[in-house]
Motif scaffolding. Structure first.
Motif, PDB file in Angstrom:
ATOM      1  N   PRO A  37       0.829  -1.204   0.000  1.00  0.00           N
ATOM      2  CA  PRO A  37       0.000   0.000   0.000  1.00  0.00           C
ATOM      3  C   PRO A  37       0.865   1.256   0.000  1.00  0.00           C
ATOM      4  O   PRO A  37       1.899   1.306   0.659  1.00  0.00           O
ATOM      5  N   VAL A  38       0.419   2.258  -0.730  1.00  0.00           N
ATOM      6  CA  VAL A  38       1.175   3.506  -0.874  1.00  0.00           C
ATOM      7  C   VAL A  38       0.247   4.674  -0.561  1.00  0.00           C
ATOM      8  O   VAL A  38      -0.831   4.799  -1.147  1.00  0.00           O
ATOM      9  N   ARG A  39       0.687   5.511   0.366  1.00  0.00           N
ATOM     10  CA  ARG A  39      -0.060   6.721   0.697  1.00  0.00           C
ATOM     11  C   ARG A  39       0.561   7.909  -0.005  1.00  0.00           C
ATOM     12  O   ARG A  39       1.753   7.957  -0.250  1.00  0.00           O
ATOM     13  N   ARG A  40      -0.285   8.910  -0.343  1.00  0.00           N
ATOM     14  CA  ARG A  40       0.209  10.160  -0.917  1.00  0.00           C
ATOM     15  C   ARG A  40      -0.143  11.304   0.003  1.00  0.00           C
ATOM     16  O   ARG A  40      -1.212  11.313   0.627  1.00  0.00           O
ATOM     17  N   ALA A  41       0.762  12.254   0.087  1.00  0.00           N
ATOM     18  CA  ALA A  41       0.553  13.437   0.915  1.00  0.00           C
ATOM     19  C   ALA A  41       0.905  14.666   0.095  1.00  0.00           C
ATOM     20  O   ALA A  41       1.802  14.620  -0.761  1.00  0.00           O
ATOM     21  N   ALA A  42       0.190  15.761   0.345  1.00  0.00           N
ATOM     22  CA  ALA A  42       0.418  17.007  -0.399  1.00  0.00           C
ATOM     23  C   ALA A  42       1.440  17.869   0.336  1.00  0.00           C
ATOM     24  O   ALA A  42       1.479  17.909   1.566  1.00  0.00           O
ATOM     25  N   SER A  43       2.271  18.537  -0.437  1.00  0.00           N
ATOM     26  CA  SER A  43       3.254  19.468   0.104  1.00  0.00           C
ATOM     27  C   SER A  43       3.269  20.718  -0.776  1.00  0.00           C
ATOM     28  O   SER A  43       2.580  20.790  -1.799  1.00  0.00           O
ATOM     29  N   THR A  44       4.071  21.690  -0.388  1.00  0.00           N
ATOM     30  CA  THR A  44       4.160  22.929  -1.160  1.00  0.00           C
ATOM     31  C   THR A  44       5.112  22.812  -2.339  1.00  0.00           C
ATOM     32  O   THR A  44       5.274  23.770  -3.089  1.00  0.00           O
ATOM     33  N   GLY A  45       5.745  21.675  -2.502  1.00  0.00           N
ATOM     34  CA  GLY A  45       6.633  21.468  -3.642  1.00  0.00           C
ATOM     35  C   GLY A  45       8.037  21.977  -3.368  1.00  0.00           C
ATOM     36  O   GLY A  45       8.424  22.143  -2.207  1.00  0.00           O
ATOM     37  N   PRO A  46       8.821  22.189  -4.410  1.00  0.00           N
ATOM     38  CA  PRO A  46       8.470  22.026  -5.826  1.00  0.00           C
ATOM     39  C   PRO A  46       8.505  20.570  -6.258  1.00  0.00           C
ATOM     40  O   PRO A  46       9.396  19.817  -5.885  1.00  0.00           O
ATOM     41  N   SER A  58       9.349  14.057  -1.202  1.00  0.00           N
ATOM     42  CA  SER A  58       9.809  13.012  -0.282  1.00  0.00           C
ATOM     43  C   SER A  58       9.178  11.673  -0.630  1.00  0.00           C
ATOM     44  O   SER A  58       8.025  11.614  -1.075  1.00  0.00           O
ATOM     45  N   VAL A  59       9.955  10.603  -0.415  1.00  0.00           N
ATOM     46  CA  VAL A  59       9.458   9.224  -0.518  1.00  0.00           C
ATOM     47  C   VAL A  59       9.972   8.477   0.707  1.00  0.00           C
ATOM     48  O   VAL A  59      11.157   8.536   1.033  1.00  0.00           O
ATOM     49  N   ARG A  60       9.067   7.762   1.373  1.00  0.00           N
ATOM     50  CA  ARG A  60       9.423   7.006   2.573  1.00  0.00           C
ATOM     51  C   ARG A  60       8.973   5.562   2.398  1.00  0.00           C
ATOM     52  O   ARG A  60       7.790   5.304   2.137  1.00  0.00           O
ATOM     53  N   LEU A  61       9.920   4.648   2.541  1.00  0.00           N
ATOM     54  CA  LEU A  61       9.634   3.218   2.460  1.00  0.00           C
ATOM     55  C   LEU A  61       9.775   2.608   3.844  1.00  0.00           C
ATOM     56  O   LEU A  61      10.841   2.702   4.461  1.00  0.00           O
ATOM     57  N   ASP A  69      14.511  12.425   0.693  1.00  0.00           N
ATOM     58  CA  ASP A  69      13.858  13.716   0.939  1.00  0.00           C
ATOM     59  C   ASP A  69      14.547  14.798   0.113  1.00  0.00           C
ATOM     60  O   ASP A  69      15.765  14.945   0.158  1.00  0.00           O
ATOM     61  N   ARG A  70      13.724  15.572  -0.649  1.00  0.00           N
ATOM     62  CA  ARG A  70      14.252  16.664  -1.458  1.00  0.00           C
ATOM     63  C   ARG A  70      13.372  17.900  -1.267  1.00  0.00           C
ATOM     64  O   ARG A  70      12.430  18.136  -2.013  1.00  0.00           O
ATOM     65  N   ASP A  98      14.106  21.188  -1.538  1.00  0.00           N
ATOM     66  CA  ASP A  98      14.386  22.398  -2.306  1.00  0.00           C
ATOM     67  C   ASP A  98      14.408  22.187  -3.806  1.00  0.00           C
ATOM     68  O   ASP A  98      14.699  23.128  -4.558  1.00  0.00           O
ATOM     69  N   GLY A  99      14.111  20.993  -4.291  1.00  0.00           N
ATOM     70  CA  GLY A  99      14.102  20.746  -5.721  1.00  0.00           C
ATOM     71  C   GLY A  99      15.475  20.622  -6.347  1.00  0.00           C
ATOM     72  O   GLY A  99      15.598  20.586  -7.569  1.00  0.00           O
ATOM     73  N   SER A 100      16.516  20.523  -5.547  1.00  0.00           N
ATOM     74  CA  SER A 100      17.873  20.449  -6.076  1.00  0.00           C
ATOM     75  C   SER A 100      18.684  19.331  -5.430  1.00  0.00           C
ATOM     76  O   SER A 100      19.174  18.436  -6.111  1.00  0.00           O
ATOM     77  N   LEU A 101      18.834  19.404  -4.111  1.00  0.00           N
ATOM     78  CA  LEU A 101      19.664  18.447  -3.382  1.00  0.00           C
ATOM     79  C   LEU A 101      18.786  17.600  -2.474  1.00  0.00           C
ATOM     80  O   LEU A 101      17.967  18.133  -1.725  1.00  0.00           O
ATOM     81  N   ALA A 102      18.965  16.278  -2.555  1.00  0.00           N
ATOM     82  CA  ALA A 102      18.165  15.351  -1.751  1.00  0.00           C
ATOM     83  C   ALA A 102      19.044  14.682  -0.706  1.00  0.00           C
ATOM     84  O   ALA A 102      20.278  14.661  -0.809  1.00  0.00           O
ATOM     85  N   THR A 103      18.390  14.129   0.319  1.00  0.00           N
ATOM     86  CA  THR A 103      19.076  13.393   1.386  1.00  0.00           C
ATOM     87  C   THR A 103      18.513  11.984   1.441  1.00  0.00           C
ATOM     88  O   THR A 103      17.301  11.799   1.580  1.00  0.00           O
ATOM     89  N   LEU A 104      19.401  11.008   1.339  1.00  0.00           N
ATOM     90  CA  LEU A 104      19.007   9.604   1.420  1.00  0.00           C
ATOM     91  C   LEU A 104      19.354   9.080   2.805  1.00  0.00           C
ATOM     92  O   LEU A 104      20.511   9.087   3.219  1.00  0.00           O
ATOM     93  N   SER A 105      18.327   8.626   3.530  1.00  0.00           N
ATOM     94  CA  SER A 105      18.499   8.120   4.895  1.00  0.00           C
ATOM     95  C   SER A 105      18.112   6.646   4.929  1.00  0.00           C
ATOM     96  O   SER A 105      16.999   6.285   4.561  1.00  0.00           O
ATOM     97  N   ILE A 106      19.065   5.810   5.382  1.00  0.00           N
ATOM     98  CA  ILE A 106      18.839   4.368   5.523  1.00  0.00           C
ATOM     99  C   ILE A 106      19.179   3.984   6.952  1.00  0.00           C
ATOM    100  O   ILE A 106      20.198   4.436   7.496  1.00  0.00           O
ATOM    101  N   GLN A 107      18.335   3.177   7.568  1.00  0.00           N
ATOM    102  CA  GLN A 107      18.544   2.762   8.955  1.00  0.00           C
ATOM    103  C   GLN A 107      19.906   2.094   9.114  1.00  0.00           C
ATOM    104  O   GLN A 107      20.260   1.178   8.370  1.00  0.00           O
ATOM    105  N   GLY A 108      20.692   2.593  10.099  1.00  0.00           N
ATOM    106  CA  GLY A 108      21.991   2.016  10.369  1.00  0.00           C
ATOM    107  C   GLY A 108      23.111   2.523   9.490  1.00  0.00           C
ATOM    108  O   GLY A 108      24.248   2.049   9.611  1.00  0.00           O
ATOM    109  N   GLN A 109      22.848   3.499   8.619  1.00  0.00           N
ATOM    110  CA  GLN A 109      23.867   4.072   7.752  1.00  0.00           C
ATOM    111  C   GLN A 109      23.826   5.583   7.867  1.00  0.00           C
ATOM    112  O   GLN A 109      22.768   6.163   8.153  1.00  0.00           O
TER     113      GLN A 109
END
Length: 380
Positions: A226-235, A239-242, A252-253, A255-266
């Motif tokens: 199952p996949v939920r969608r949420a609204a944000s102000t953009g751009p 964000s995508v969360r698994l 998570d992105r 600012d529309g330019s630089l994203a951050t990848l977060s993985i448990q334990g890393q």
């Protein structure tokens, strides 16, 4: 080099192309495909600019079909074709022909375009705006192996996405799908790094963005979760969360330019995930001319099925549940403190109001008697 032709024909346009190539010293045709752009006068400049930039990677003959609006019945009865032939530096690494159709010839654009197609070369038709409901059955779309639309430019993007699913034909594609290619690549690479099982997902992005829906349908179709969608102000996508049995994976992105990848334990990693221009998107679509089966599978998954599954089986995100639990604990703690203070206040009031005991009363009487005897002695 530019050549303007007024009230012309397709044969005269072909002759102008041959003469132009000889004039600039490139008599051979080095084009790999024909790109037909169907647009209006307002969006023609931006579409042609993107096509010229993409031609550096894919040298092509670009035919821009502009259907002019006739204002009077007399204008609609007069069929006319004007053309502008661009070669050399004015057309980047390809050839460009801008076709302006007037009157009755507007309804027969395929008759104008067909003689101008490169022989034995694939044809791609692109509608930057105002795409037909069924691109494969459109007279111009029937000439092409690939048909490119852009639901983001539609007045009602989500309804347009549903219409694309109903009328899908192998060879159809959409620039909203091309926009999420870096996201799909990054999420697939992140799952390759962790041995886990995905239980649910959440996609966040600006409202009425078809790329958000396509990414959610792709995740639901490929992972069967199952996949939920949420609204944000953009751009765009933000964000995508698994949710997995080995901990959450978050891309998570904000600012529309630089994203951050977060993985448990890393440790968190910064990822370049810049929003791409239209020229990069159309260049990506021109790299492959076979049907995109992954896009077809995600598109046909269906928004209704996505909403139904997310509403019935998708768990709430762990972050929200944790925050709710902390808030509940805080409320309970505050209530306990207030109850304790109230009990102490009531007890103090009760102590001050209760009557004195018999011994205290007797002691007070004796003290009062001694004081009165002292006063009488002093008076004598």
């Amino acid at each position: 080099m530019k050549t303007d032709l007024t009230d012309t024909t397709s044969s005269k346009i072909n002759k102008a192309l041959v003469l132009g190539r000889r004039a600039i010293g490139t008599p051979a045709v080095g084009m790999v495909l024909t790109l037909v752009i169907v647009t209006d006068e307002e969006n023609a400049y931006d579409a042609l600019k993107a096509a010229n930039e993409a031609s550096r990677e894919h040298p092509s003959r670009t035919l821009v079909v502009i259907k002019r609006v006739s204002r009077t019945p007399r204008d609609r009865a007069n069929a006319r074709l004007d053309a502008e032939v661009r070669l050399g530096a004015d057309a980047s690494t390809g050839e460009t022909v801008v076709l302006r159709l007037y009157g009755e010839v507007v309804d027969h654009a395929q008759s104008v375009v067909l003689p101008l197609l490169l022989p034995d070369a694939p044809v791609v038709v692109w509608w930057p705006v105002n795409a037909p409901a069924d691109p494969a059955n459109d007279p111009l779309g029937a000439l092409a192996q690939r048909r490119v639309t852009d639901t983001y430019a539609a007045e009602q993007p989500i309804q347009e996405l549903t219409a694309r699913a109903d009328a899908y034909t192998p060879g159809d594609t959409d620039l909203s799908w091309s926009r999420i290619t870096p996201w799909r690549s990054m999420l697939a690479a992140a799952l390759d790094q962790v041995r886990c099982e995905v239980t649910s997902a959440a996609v966040e992005g600006e409202e009425f963005n078809p790329s958000v829906e396509l990414l959610a349908m792709w995740l639901a179709d490929r992972l069967q979760v199952p996949v939920r969608r949420a609204a944000s102000t953009g751009p765009g996508l933000t964000s995508v969360r698994l949710e997995t049995d080995a901990g959450p994976i978050v891309l998570d992105r904000p600012d529309g330019s630089l994203a951050t990848l977060s993985i448990q334990g890393q440790p968190d990693r910064a990822v370049a995930l810049k929003r791409r221009e239209t020229a990069e998107l159309i260049a990506e679509e021109l790299r492959r001319l076979d049907p995109d089966d992954t896009y077809a599978s995600a598109l046909k998954y269906g928004l209704e099925r996505l909403d139904e599954r997310a509403a019935t089986t998708a768990p709430e995100p762990v972050v929200e549940a944790a925050e709710a639990a902390e808030a509940a604990e805080a409320v309970e703690s505050a209530g306990a403190v207030e109850a304790t203070e109230a009990a102490e206040t009531v007890e103090a009031q009760a102590t001050s109001d209760e009557p004195a005991s018999d011994e205290e009363s007797a002691g007070s009487s004796r003290r009062g008697g001694r004081k009165s005897s002292s006063r009488k002695a002093a008076a004598k």
